[in-house]
Design a protein around this motif. Structure first.
Motif, PDB file in Angstrom:
ATOM      1  N   TRP A   3       0.829  -1.200   0.000  1.00 14.67           N
ATOM      2  CA  TRP A   3       0.000   0.000   0.000  1.00 14.67           C
ATOM      3  C   TRP A   3       0.862   1.247   0.000  1.00 14.67           C
ATOM      4  O   TRP A   3       1.772   1.397   0.821  1.00 14.67           O
ATOM      5  CB  TRP A   3      -0.907  -0.007   1.221  1.00 14.67           C
ATOM      6  N   LEU A  41      -6.690   2.289  -2.342  1.00 12.89           N
ATOM      7  CA  LEU A  41      -6.442   1.294  -1.298  1.00 12.89           C
ATOM      8  C   LEU A  41      -5.728   0.090  -1.900  1.00 12.89           C
ATOM      9  O   LEU A  41      -5.815  -0.157  -3.104  1.00 12.89           O
ATOM     10  CB  LEU A  41      -7.770   0.856  -0.669  1.00 12.89           C
ATOM     11  N   VAL A  48     -10.314  -3.672   5.240  1.00 13.70           N
ATOM     12  CA  VAL A  48     -10.927  -2.519   4.585  1.00 13.70           C
ATOM     13  C   VAL A  48     -12.359  -2.389   5.104  1.00 13.70           C
ATOM     14  O   VAL A  48     -13.108  -3.370   5.123  1.00 13.70           O
ATOM     15  CB  VAL A  48     -10.947  -2.675   3.045  1.00 13.70           C
ATOM     16  N   GLN A  83     -14.045   4.804   2.339  1.00 15.95           N
ATOM     17  CA  GLN A  83     -13.354   3.524   2.474  1.00 15.95           C
ATOM     18  C   GLN A  83     -12.098   3.747   3.301  1.00 15.95           C
ATOM     19  O   GLN A  83     -11.373   4.721   3.085  1.00 15.95           O
ATOM     20  CB  GLN A  83     -12.989   2.959   1.108  1.00 15.95           C
ATOM     21  N   PHE A 125      -8.651   1.727   5.069  1.00 15.04           N
ATOM     22  CA  PHE A 125      -7.778   0.566   5.249  1.00 15.04           C
ATOM     23  C   PHE A 125      -7.030   0.722   6.563  1.00 15.04           C
ATOM     24  O   PHE A 125      -6.413   1.764   6.809  1.00 15.04           O
ATOM     25  CB  PHE A 125      -6.772   0.446   4.096  1.00 15.04           C
TER      26      PHE A 125
END
Length: 131
Positions: A19, A26, A47, A90, A92
């Motif tokens: 990442w 993501l 996630v 979203q 992570f």
């Protein structure tokens, strides 16, 4: 007027591609698993898809196996905080394994909170690929 109830879904968890923390993109899921066969550089975590939470405070904590930091002391849990920027967000939460591998093996516990309320939790066990 009724408050909109926020929605949190754990979309995926396990091992991911590397990442880039400076990118909005993501990492991609490689394997859904609670047991991560790790080597140096292995990325793992989860996630979340979060809806109806714009402007709320997201905080996290990662409890990791005891390893020593650069100062020689046992490293504290990793923590952080963000403000959710959109109503379809979203997130992570995870880490990547670094040298030495041996002291990173074991159970990692990941927690995510929104405005102080626990909304997600996952335990991932990191084992060596070389065993």
């Amino acid at each position: 007027m009724a408050k909109k109830k926020l929605e949190v879904e754990m979309y995926s968890y396990g091992e991911y591609t590397q990442w880039d923390r400076n990118s909005k993109t993501l990492p991609k899921l490689l394997d859904i698993t609670n047991i991560i066969k790790s080597d140096i550089g292995t990325e793992f975590g989860y996630v979340l898809i979060i809806k109806k939470a714009k402007g709320k405070r997201l905080s996290f904590r990662i409890d990791h196996p005891p390893f020593r930091g650069e100062d020689g002391k046992v490293a504290a849990p990793f923590t952080g905080e963000y403000f959710i920027r959109s109503n379809n967000y979203q997130f992570f939460l995870g880490d990547s394994i670094w040298e030495p591998l041996k002291d990173k093996l074991g159970t990692w516990k990941l927690f995510t909170y929104i405005d102080g309320e626990l909304v997600a939790h996952k335990e991932l066990k990191i084992i060596s690929k070389h065993i």
